[in-house]
Design an enzyme around this catalytic site. Structure first.
Site, PDB file in Angstrom:
ATOM      1  N   ASP A   1      37.631  45.685  38.433  1.00 49.81           N
ATOM      2  CA  ASP A   1      37.157  45.664  39.818  1.00 49.81           C
ATOM      3  C   ASP A   1      36.173  46.781  40.112  1.00 49.81           C
ATOM      4  O   ASP A   1      35.263  46.607  40.928  1.00 49.81           O
ATOM      5  CB  ASP A   1      38.328  45.773  40.779  1.00 49.81           C
TER       6      ASP A   1
ATOM      7  N   GLU B   1      47.462  49.160  35.552  1.00 49.11           N
ATOM      8  CA  GLU B   1      48.319  47.976  35.630  1.00 49.11           C
ATOM      9  C   GLU B   1      49.342  48.014  34.490  1.00 49.11           C
ATOM     10  O   GLU B   1      49.037  48.465  33.392  1.00 49.11           O
ATOM     11  CB  GLU B   1      47.471  46.708  35.534  1.00 49.11           C
TER      12      GLU B   1
END
Length: 402
Positions: free
Chosen positions: A171, A155
């Site tokens: 995640d 990210e």
């Protein structure tokens, strides 16, 4: 400068949002004097040190910061908005770029974006569009079309104040990689690299941890290990029992029925303190004047692992920062050993038998000890994040599976 707010695991089926582990773009933060020096795009060098022979595919998906539009960027950094989606979801345009072969590197350009750099081995990822935007892979769902693909993502946010780039395991723990940034002066900073043997060690730790933790590991029919799901998704899939954190949570609630938990959420404001006591089953926090500023119902495992629901952290200056600190303390199991939160050092993290064993395993195998193993792992600066206000190049290394 790490601009505070929160890192949230992106919700399944929702549009891709402005996400950066630990540092969503905050309003009201003045840009540094050199902000104009940040160009519209910067190079991202992707190096394949994985030792794997499959074709690699790369994607750059996110939000164009100048317009707020969602879409994808090609290898030159040119932005392409997503077309309208449908219900049921319709196939998204093929946004893939050819990644480097084993032992090789390739360089793409990334624009002023906030989003994700996905990479996959052997197969292209399947993305679809709803009327609300891009549907993210949801591999905790056994019917997700990406369930049997080996992939991962980083990210980032690039804006006029510089680059924030992370590695994330919020995640899932999957295909190993590390990230870096080269400053204008030629110096470099990197993070996210596993220790030698660290990939296998994380998986072996989960396999050896009783209580369902081995069930987080997903494999393909050919025996290939694809990933270990986060404990939040382990709850959703039934791998972990809903009661997995109850004993620790109950002990915390009992302790602070008779004593005070002090939270100092801002490192640059040591005088801002909030004091928590449990009364009537609710933890109430008061400010220095004794006024109740926010209250928390006793959380459950989902609230702890997801840093949501009963530990929701709105983007404010009171409840959000307190909740972030509580979430970190529960995941690290430090709330019983230290009534002054957050902890500055990591020596006492994950020592209780009831803890986030997934986060414990991931952190233990990181070369620098830093990771994003849960949403607010940046509390106390334990996150795997690089930042520079005047970056000349970013890097992403696909690392060995050992």
């Amino acid at each position: 400068m790490l601009r505070t707010l929160k890192r949230r695991a992106m919700a399944v089926g929702l549009s891709i949002v402005t996400v950066l582990g630990g540092s969503l773009l905050a309003t009201g933060v003045p840009a540094p004097a050199h902000a104009a020096a940040v160009p519209d795009t910067i190079p991202l060098k992707i190096t394949n040190n994985s030792g794997r022979g499959e074709q690699v595919y790369v994607y750059n998906l996110g939000t164009q910061l100048s317009t707020g539009r969602q879409g994808w960027a090609d290898a030159s950094g040119t932005f392409h908005p997503w077309p309208a989606g449908g219900n049921p979801p319709t196939p998204a345009p093929d946004a893939s770029m050819t990644g480097p072969a084993a032992g090789q590197s390739t360089t793409i350009r990334v624009p002023k974006f906030s989003g994700r750099i996905y990479f996959s081995y052997g197969r292209k990822l399947v993305f679809k569009l709803t009327t609300g935007g891009l549907v993210q892979p949801a591999v905790q769902n056994p019917t997700d079309p990406n369930r049997d693909i080996l992939f991962n993502w980083s990210e980032y946010t690039l804006d006029d104040s510089g680059l924030w780039l992370n590695s994330t395991q919020v995640d899932m723990f999957s295909a190993p990689y590390s990230v870096g940034v080269r400053r204008a002066d030629g110096g470099t900073t990197s993070t996210g690299r596993l220790r030698p043997g660290g990939y296998d060690a994380v998986l072996d730790t989960l396999r050896g941890q009783p209580g369902g933790w081995a069930g987080l590991i997903q494999t393909r029919s050919d025996g290939t290990v694809l990933r270990a799901l986060s404990p939040l998704y382990g709850l959703e899939t039934g791998a972990l029992p809903a009661s997995v954190m109850d004993d620790y949570i109950d002990r915390v609630w009992r302790k602070y029925s008779g004593s005070t938990l002090t939270v100092t959420p801002f490192t640059d404001q040591p005088g801002v303190k909030y004091h928590g006591r449990v009364s009537g089953g609710v933890m109430n926090f008061t400010n220095g004047a004794g006024a109740v500023v926010t209250s928390f119902q006793k959380p459950d495992a989902s609230s702890v692992f997801g840093c949501h629901r009963r530990l929701d952290a709105p983007n404010d200056q009171v409840r959000g920062p307190i909740s972030r600190t509580l979430c970190a303390g529960f995941n690290r199991s430090t709330l019983l050993t230290n009534p002054d939160q957050p902890d500055s050092g990591s020596g006492g993290f994950y020592q209780d038998p009831v803890t986030n064993h997934y986060a414990r395993a991931v952190h233990a195998q990181m070369a620098d000890g830093k990771a994003y193993a849960f949403a607010f792992d940046d509390v106390g600066n334990h996150e795997s994040l690089v930042h520079d206000g005047d970056p000349s190049q970013a890097s992403l290394s696909l690392d060995p599976f050992d």
